[in-house]
Design a protein around this motif. Structure first.
Motif, PDB file in Angstrom:
ATOM      1  N   LYS A 280       0.806  -1.223   0.000  1.00 47.84           N
ATOM      2  CA  LYS A 280       0.000   0.000   0.000  1.00 47.84           C
ATOM      3  C   LYS A 280       0.837   1.270   0.000  1.00 47.84           C
ATOM      4  N   VAL A 281       2.174   1.143  -0.130  1.00 46.11           N
ATOM      5  CA  VAL A 281       3.053   2.306  -0.065  1.00 46.11           C
ATOM      6  C   VAL A 281       3.763   2.498  -1.402  1.00 46.11           C
ATOM      7  N   ALA A 282       4.333   3.706  -1.584  1.00 49.41           N
ATOM      8  CA  ALA A 282       5.019   4.038  -2.833  1.00 49.41           C
ATOM      9  C   ALA A 282       6.454   3.543  -2.845  1.00 49.41           C
ATOM     10  N   ALA A 283       7.072   3.441  -1.677  1.00 48.84           N
ATOM     11  CA  ALA A 283       8.457   2.974  -1.560  1.00 48.84           C
ATOM     12  C   ALA A 283       8.696   2.578  -0.118  1.00 48.84           C
ATOM     13  N   VAL A 284       9.720   1.745   0.096  1.00 43.45           N
ATOM     14  CA  VAL A 284      10.072   1.279   1.438  1.00 43.45           C
ATOM     15  C   VAL A 284      11.501   1.709   1.749  1.00 43.45           C
ATOM     16  N   VAL A 285      11.666   2.529   2.783  1.00 45.09           N
ATOM     17  CA  VAL A 285      12.986   2.940   3.275  1.00 45.09           C
ATOM     18  C   VAL A 285      13.269   2.089   4.501  1.00 45.09           C
ATOM     19  N   HIS A 286      14.355   1.307   4.475  1.00 46.61           N
ATOM     20  CA  HIS A 286      14.576   0.358   5.567  1.00 46.61           C
ATOM     21  C   HIS A 286      16.068   0.111   5.777  1.00 46.61           C
ATOM     22  N   HIS A 287      16.367  -0.727   6.768  1.00 45.87           N
ATOM     23  CA  HIS A 287      17.740  -0.957   7.225  1.00 45.87           C
ATOM     24  C   HIS A 287      18.453  -2.069   6.485  1.00 45.87           C
ATOM     25  N   GLY A 288      17.743  -2.821   5.668  1.00 42.11           N
ATOM     26  CA  GLY A 288      18.389  -3.884   4.911  1.00 42.11           C
ATOM     27  C   GLY A 288      18.422  -5.225   5.596  1.00 42.11           C
ATOM     28  N   GLY A 289      17.605  -5.419   6.637  1.00 38.67           N
ATOM     29  CA  GLY A 289      17.493  -6.747   7.212  1.00 38.67           C
ATOM     30  C   GLY A 289      16.927  -7.712   6.179  1.00 38.67           C
ATOM     31  N   GLY A 290      17.317  -8.984   6.263  1.00 34.99           N
ATOM     32  CA  GLY A 290      16.884  -9.946   5.265  1.00 34.99           C
ATOM     33  C   GLY A 290      15.377 -10.066   5.174  1.00 34.99           C
ATOM     34  N   GLY A 291      14.680 -10.087   6.309  1.00 37.54           N
ATOM     35  CA  GLY A 291      13.234 -10.222   6.302  1.00 37.54           C
ATOM     36  C   GLY A 291      12.532  -9.030   5.690  1.00 37.54           C
ATOM     37  N   THR A 292      12.979  -7.830   6.044  1.00 38.10           N
ATOM     38  CA  THR A 292      12.365  -6.625   5.493  1.00 38.10           C
ATOM     39  C   THR A 292      12.643  -6.515   3.999  1.00 38.10           C
ATOM     40  N   THR A 293      13.865  -6.841   3.599  1.00 42.24           N
ATOM     41  CA  THR A 293      14.210  -6.829   2.171  1.00 42.24           C
ATOM     42  C   THR A 293      13.324  -7.788   1.396  1.00 42.24           C
TER      43      THR A 293
END
Length: 384
Positions: A280-293
């Motif tokens: 539901k979002v335009a982009a994901v800014v994250h820390h690079g954890g394997g699960g989030t990636t």
């Protein structure tokens, strides 16, 4: 499933029998020394000194975890023991007389000459040194050999030793996004990412629902369990960068890595299921954890990756290499200008969005869980 007792609610929500382990090193996530180590990514001389200090703190806590692993193993009646590299449960498998399977959630545990160890922040090296870089990871694990040997002899009743060879290594990521060595033995299987089916329907609260419906798709910003040492500074950078980029944003505070306040164009939440929110979002800014990636890949949305430590720089580089993210932004060097530029570029580039959608479809089609289950059934039935 045996895991730190703090994960009890998450595991039981999946209708799986749960055995609690001591929280062990997880207790240190809010410790200032660990925050310094995470924020610095163990880089430089100071980083290595901090890493050694962290190992000294972790050793006695690992002894508590292993004690519980032994107790659970003895009562489990297990046919196979599946474990991550950080918990050497192959020794418990030896005590039970059953196969041990290593579940690697990130690359770097199986040596190869094809590429350097992704878990180690090193400059570019000649190819002939690639295999040697994996010794760094094995040396880190050997730092706990005293604790492990005491567990083997005193608790499991085994002689001192390395433990059995793994019958199988399951690499729980996709060969579409990270390199694999075609010459690895058949016992090494790269399955695709493991996605968790949601057993219960998750419902957003009124504030999140209203925010999503109030305007264009927002950008998600969250750094998961990466706390760092200055959550307020990070939160201020994020809020100003979002404002400068002219986008709406949902900021997840997670385990304390971000401190921010809600406004008309920015909603602060604790957390939300990634598989529900990321689509539901335009982009994901994250820390690079394997699960989030993996979750961002499955959602088919562009990413901006701000890595801290361990495997996160690898995932950040790979997201850029496969065309779904700009160059990584090291968290330690994050600025308002750099983050705003990355968000603007990512959100406005149609090529990145098309590539994210395309790769998302490919990653979802791999059925990593199904492949892993079939391999485990093969091992259980003795067809090695």
């Amino acid at each position: 499933m045996a895991a730190p007792k703090s994960f009890a609610t998450s595991v039981r929500a999946q209708d799986v029998e749960f055995a609690a382990l001591d929280n062990g090193p997880n207790r240190l996530l809010e410790d200032p020394l660990m925050a310094e180590a995470i924020e610095g990514g163990y880089r430089g001389v100071r980083g290595k000194i901090t890493a050694l200090a962290a190992i000294r703190r972790i050793k006695p806590l690992m002894a508590d975890v292993l004690r519980d692993v032994g107790a659970v193993a003895r009562s489990s009646g297990a046919d196979v023991v599946v474990h991550t590299p950080s918990v050497p449960a192959q020794h418990a498998a030896e005590a039970l007389g059953v196969p041990a399977v290593l579940a690697a959630l990130q690359p770097g545990w199986v040596p190869t000459s094809e590429f350097p160890c992704p878990m180690v922040p090193l400059p570019r090296l000649p190819r002939f040194l690639n295999r040697a870089t994996y010794l760094t990871v094995s040396a880190t694990l050997r730092a706990y050999s005293g604790v492990v040997n005491a567990w083997r002899t005193d608790d499991l009743g085994l002689p001192r030793g390395q433990g059995p060879r793994h019958a199988l290594v399951l690499q729980a990521f996709s060969s579409l996004v990270t390199p694999v060595d075609p010459t690895w033995q058949d016992s090494v299987r790269t399955t695709g990412f493991w996605y968790l089916p949601r057993v219960t329907t998750w419902t957003p609260d009124a504030a999140l629902k209203a925010f999503l419906e109030a305007g264009p798709a927002p950008v998600y910003v969250g750094f998961g369990s990466m706390a760092g040492r200055d959550a307020q500074r990070t939160g201020d950078i994020v809020a100003e960068a979002v404002r400068a980029a002219g986008v709406r944003a949902i900021v997840a505070t997670g385990w304390g890595g971000l401190a921010a306040r809600s406004s008309d164009d920015l909603l602060v939440i604790d957390q939300a299921p990634h598989d529900w929110l990321f689509g539901k979002v335009a982009a994901v800014v994250h820390h690079g954890g394997g699960g989030t990636t993996a979750a961002a890949l499955a959602a088919g949305v562009p990413q901006v990756v701000c890595p801290f430590v361990a495997d996160q720089p690898h995932w950040a580089q790979r997201m850029h290499a496969v065309g779904v993210a700009p160059q990584p932004l090291l968290h330690k060097k994050l600025t308002v200008a750099s983050l705003a530029e990355a968000i603007t570029h990512t959100a406005s580039d149609p090529a990145i969005r098309r590539r994210a959608v395309e790769l998302g479809e490919q990653v979802r089609s791999q059925d990593g869980v199904g492949v892993a289950v079939r391999e485990l059934e093969r091992i259980r039935n003795g067809r090695c």
